[in-house]
Design an enzyme around this catalytic site. Structure first.
Site, mmCIF file in Angstrom:
data_model
loop_
_atom_site.group_PDB
_atom_site.id
_atom_site.type_symbol
_atom_site.label_atom_id
_atom_site.label_comp_id
_atom_site.label_asym_id
_atom_site.label_seq_id
_atom_site.Cartn_x
_atom_site.Cartn_y
_atom_site.Cartn_z
ATOM 1 N N TYR A 173 -1.546 -1.425 10.526
ATOM 2 C CA TYR A 173 -1.677 -1.731 9.088
ATOM 3 C C TYR A 173 -0.406 -1.299 8.360
ATOM 4 O O TYR A 173 0.161 -2.069 7.567
ATOM 5 C CB TYR A 173 -2.906 -0.994 8.543
ATOM 6 C CG TYR A 173 -3.189 -1.223 7.079
ATOM 7 C CD1 TYR A 173 -3.668 -2.453 6.624
ATOM 8 C CD2 TYR A 173 -3.006 -0.215 6.139
ATOM 9 C CE1 TYR A 173 -3.948 -2.663 5.280
ATOM 10 C CE2 TYR A 173 -3.290 -0.407 4.801
ATOM 11 C CZ TYR A 173 -3.761 -1.628 4.374
ATOM 12 O OH TYR A 173 -4.035 -1.827 3.033
ATOM 13 N N THR B 190 -13.004 -0.726 -3.008
ATOM 14 C CA THR B 190 -13.297 -2.093 -2.551
ATOM 15 C C THR B 190 -13.909 -2.001 -1.149
ATOM 16 O O THR B 190 -14.098 -0.907 -0.624
ATOM 17 C CB THR B 190 -12.001 -2.931 -2.442
ATOM 18 O OG1 THR B 190 -11.224 -2.405 -1.343
ATOM 19 C CG2 THR B 190 -11.177 -2.892 -3.715
ATOM 20 N N SER C 94 0.851 -1.180 0.000
ATOM 21 C CA SER C 94 0.000 0.000 0.000
ATOM 22 C C SER C 94 0.891 1.235 0.000
ATOM 23 O O SER C 94 2.092 1.128 0.302
ATOM 24 C CB SER C 94 -0.832 -0.045 1.292
ATOM 25 O OG SER C 94 -1.406 1.205 1.579
ATOM 26 N N LYS D 101 2.376 -3.730 6.379
ATOM 27 C CA LYS D 101 2.737 -3.586 4.957
ATOM 28 C C LYS D 101 4.232 -3.265 4.821
ATOM 29 O O LYS D 101 4.892 -3.766 3.906
ATOM 30 C CB LYS D 101 1.873 -2.506 4.294
ATOM 31 C CG LYS D 101 0.364 -2.826 4.281
ATOM 32 C CD LYS D 101 0.036 -4.085 3.499
ATOM 33 C CE LYS D 101 -1.462 -4.309 3.376
ATOM 34 N NZ LYS D 101 -1.813 -5.573 2.704
HETATM 35 N N1 LIG Z 1 -8.620 -0.864 -1.397
HETATM 36 C C1 LIG Z 1 -7.586 -0.103 -1.190
HETATM 37 O O1 LIG Z 1 -7.707 1.145 -1.282
HETATM 38 C C2 LIG Z 1 -6.239 -0.713 -0.874
HETATM 39 C C3 LIG Z 1 -5.116 0.140 -0.899
HETATM 40 C C4 LIG Z 1 -3.870 -0.401 -0.628
HETATM 41 C C5 LIG Z 1 -3.718 -1.743 -0.370
HETATM 42 N N2 LIG Z 1 -4.804 -2.554 -0.336
HETATM 43 C C6 LIG Z 1 -4.582 -3.981 -0.023
HETATM 44 O O2 LIG Z 1 -5.073 -4.773 -1.078
HETATM 45 C C7 LIG Z 1 -5.436 -6.068 -0.595
HETATM 46 C C8 LIG Z 1 -6.821 -6.415 -1.122
HETATM 47 O O3 LIG Z 1 -7.760 -5.557 -0.506
HETATM 48 P P1 LIG Z 1 -9.069 -5.021 -1.232
HETATM 49 O O4 LIG Z 1 -8.959 -3.561 -1.275
HETATM 50 O O5 LIG Z 1 -9.317 -5.781 -2.475
HETATM 51 O O6 LIG Z 1 -10.142 -5.332 -0.083
HETATM 52 P P2 LIG Z 1 -11.278 -6.430 0.087
HETATM 53 O O7 LIG Z 1 -12.270 -6.298 -1.011
HETATM 54 O O8 LIG Z 1 -11.750 -6.305 1.482
HETATM 55 O O9 LIG Z 1 -10.480 -7.795 -0.120
HETATM 56 C C9 LIG Z 1 -9.735 -8.407 0.887
HETATM 57 C C10 LIG Z 1 -10.039 -9.879 0.872
HETATM 58 O O10 LIG Z 1 -9.226 -10.514 1.864
HETATM 59 C C11 LIG Z 1 -10.050 -11.415 2.574
HETATM 60 N N3 LIG Z 1 -9.574 -11.653 3.922
HETATM 61 C C12 LIG Z 1 -9.562 -10.798 4.984
HETATM 62 N N4 LIG Z 1 -9.102 -11.418 6.067
HETATM 63 C C13 LIG Z 1 -8.818 -12.688 5.690
HETATM 64 C C14 LIG Z 1 -8.324 -13.827 6.370
HETATM 65 N N5 LIG Z 1 -8.059 -13.813 7.686
HETATM 66 N N6 LIG Z 1 -8.145 -14.967 5.665
HETATM 67 C C15 LIG Z 1 -8.441 -15.023 4.359
HETATM 68 N N7 LIG Z 1 -8.936 -13.998 3.649
HETATM 69 C C16 LIG Z 1 -9.119 -12.835 4.322
HETATM 70 C C17 LIG Z 1 -11.398 -10.722 2.635
HETATM 71 O O11 LIG Z 1 -12.412 -11.655 2.975
HETATM 72 P P3 LIG Z 1 -13.773 -11.117 3.677
HETATM 73 O O12 LIG Z 1 -14.599 -10.597 2.551
HETATM 74 O O13 LIG Z 1 -14.320 -12.336 4.332
HETATM 75 O O14 LIG Z 1 -13.371 -10.042 4.657
HETATM 76 C C18 LIG Z 1 -11.508 -10.182 1.225
HETATM 77 O O15 LIG Z 1 -12.037 -11.137 0.336
HETATM 78 C C19 LIG Z 1 -5.353 -5.988 0.933
HETATM 79 O O16 LIG Z 1 -4.166 -6.628 1.362
HETATM 80 C C20 LIG Z 1 -5.287 -4.494 1.207
HETATM 81 O O17 LIG Z 1 -4.558 -4.220 2.387
HETATM 82 C C21 LIG Z 1 -6.065 -2.058 -0.573
#
Ligand SMILES: NC(=O)c1ccc[n+]([C@@H]2O[C@H](COP(=O)([O-])OP(=O)(O)OC[C@H]3O[C@@H](n4cnc5c(N)ncnc54)[C@H](OP(=O)(O)O)[C@@H]3O)[C@@H](O)[C@H]2O)c1
Length: 264
Positions: free
Chosen positions: A154, A189, A141, A158
């Protein structure tokens, strides 16, 4: 990286970027191992990827359970899958100040975002090396590049991923291991909804940062472009990525901006 005919494991595949990436990659004659803790969401991703022509192997897997992670890796290898790429997106975020965050919340975030990723990497790395090498990618991130209010654990999780994977690639470059860190900006998301607050409860809101972010589908296209080129870092997002340049060239200004930024 040529995805054709490859076997690719994507974690966090039930939602957001992991889901969009799995569907974007599907159909190049490749096989997908898709894992997430959300079984229902995973089914939808599997259906979409299979409709594009990829064979899928879904695994319901909690990334905070190291034993389950090692078992899942063993199961996939025993089934005869030869993993060429491991792209890890499962993760949770945080919405609480360090001063009010109990240590157990820090540990929970580290367990999923750092130790889970480390465990799956360690469980698969010997197999990937034995098969001639492969590509690892992990969702970091902007907050993996600098600290940010309400994200202390967090940000730490990271940042830790960068240290781990820089070491892994330095140790195994000659074994044809390549690593790409995904530097996520603002992506629309559910990440803010499932972020944990000071009481360990779900934040439950779509923050403006995410609501105004680029779509997960657009993010997946940016990610695939970077993975194809085997970039060490793949920035993903829109104009907010400018902050990376500000940090690099104007660190004093960067510190002032971060102090004043709205963390929600
Ligand atoms: N969106 C942003 O702005 C952003 C920015 C920078 C980095 N990121 C990173 O990108 C990655 C993907 O996030 P996203 O934005 O796509 O969010 P998201 O839609 O919430 O996706 C995260 C996924 O991880 C799953 N998850 C959470 N805890 C888990 C666990 N203990 N075991 C297995 N699966 C688990 C969630 O399942 P549930 O649906 O059951 O919770 C969800 O399907 C993350 O690592 C996040 O930190 C996101």
């Amino acid at each position: 990286m040529d995805f054709k005919g490859k076997t690719i494991w994507v974690t966090g595949a039930a939602s957001g970027m992991g889901k969009a990436l799995a569907i974007e990659l599907a159909g190049a004659g490749n096989k997908l191992v898709l894992s997430d803790r959300d079984a229902e969401g995973l089914k939808l991703t599997v259906n979409a990827a299979e409709n594009k022509g990829s064979a899928c192997y879904p695994i319901v897997l909690d990334m905070s359970d190291s034993d389950a992670i090692y078992k899942a890796a063993e199961e996939v290898i025993q089934k005869g899958y030869k993993i060429d790429a491991l792209y890890q997106f499962a993760g949770i975020s945080q919405r609480s100040k360090a001063v009010e965050t109990p240590l157990e919340n820090d540990r929970k975030i580290m367990e999923i975002n750092f130790f889970g990723v480390v465990a799956l990497t360690k469980a698969l790395l010997p197999h990937i090396i034995e098969n001639g090498g492969g590509q690892l990618a992990a969702a970091s991130s902007l907050v993996g590049k600098f600290g940010f209010p309400y994200r202390s654990a967090y940000a730490a999780s990271k940042h830790a991923l960068h240290g781990f994977f820089e070491s892994v690639v330095a140790e195994n470059h000659q074994q044809h291991i390549r690593v790409s860190m995904i530097i996520g900006g603002r992506i629309n998301t559910n990440i803010s909804k499932f972020a944990i607050d000071k009481d360990g409860k779900e934040h439950g809101k779509m923050d403006p940062g995410q609501a105004n972010g680029i779509s997960a589908d657009r993010a997946a296209k940016q990610i695939v472009r970077g993975l194809r080129k085997e970039k060490a870092e793949i920035p993903v997002g829109g104009n907010e990525l400018l902050i990376l340049k500000i940090k690099r060239f104007l660190p004093g200004l960067h510190r002032k901006i971060v102090r004043k930024i709205n963390p929600m």
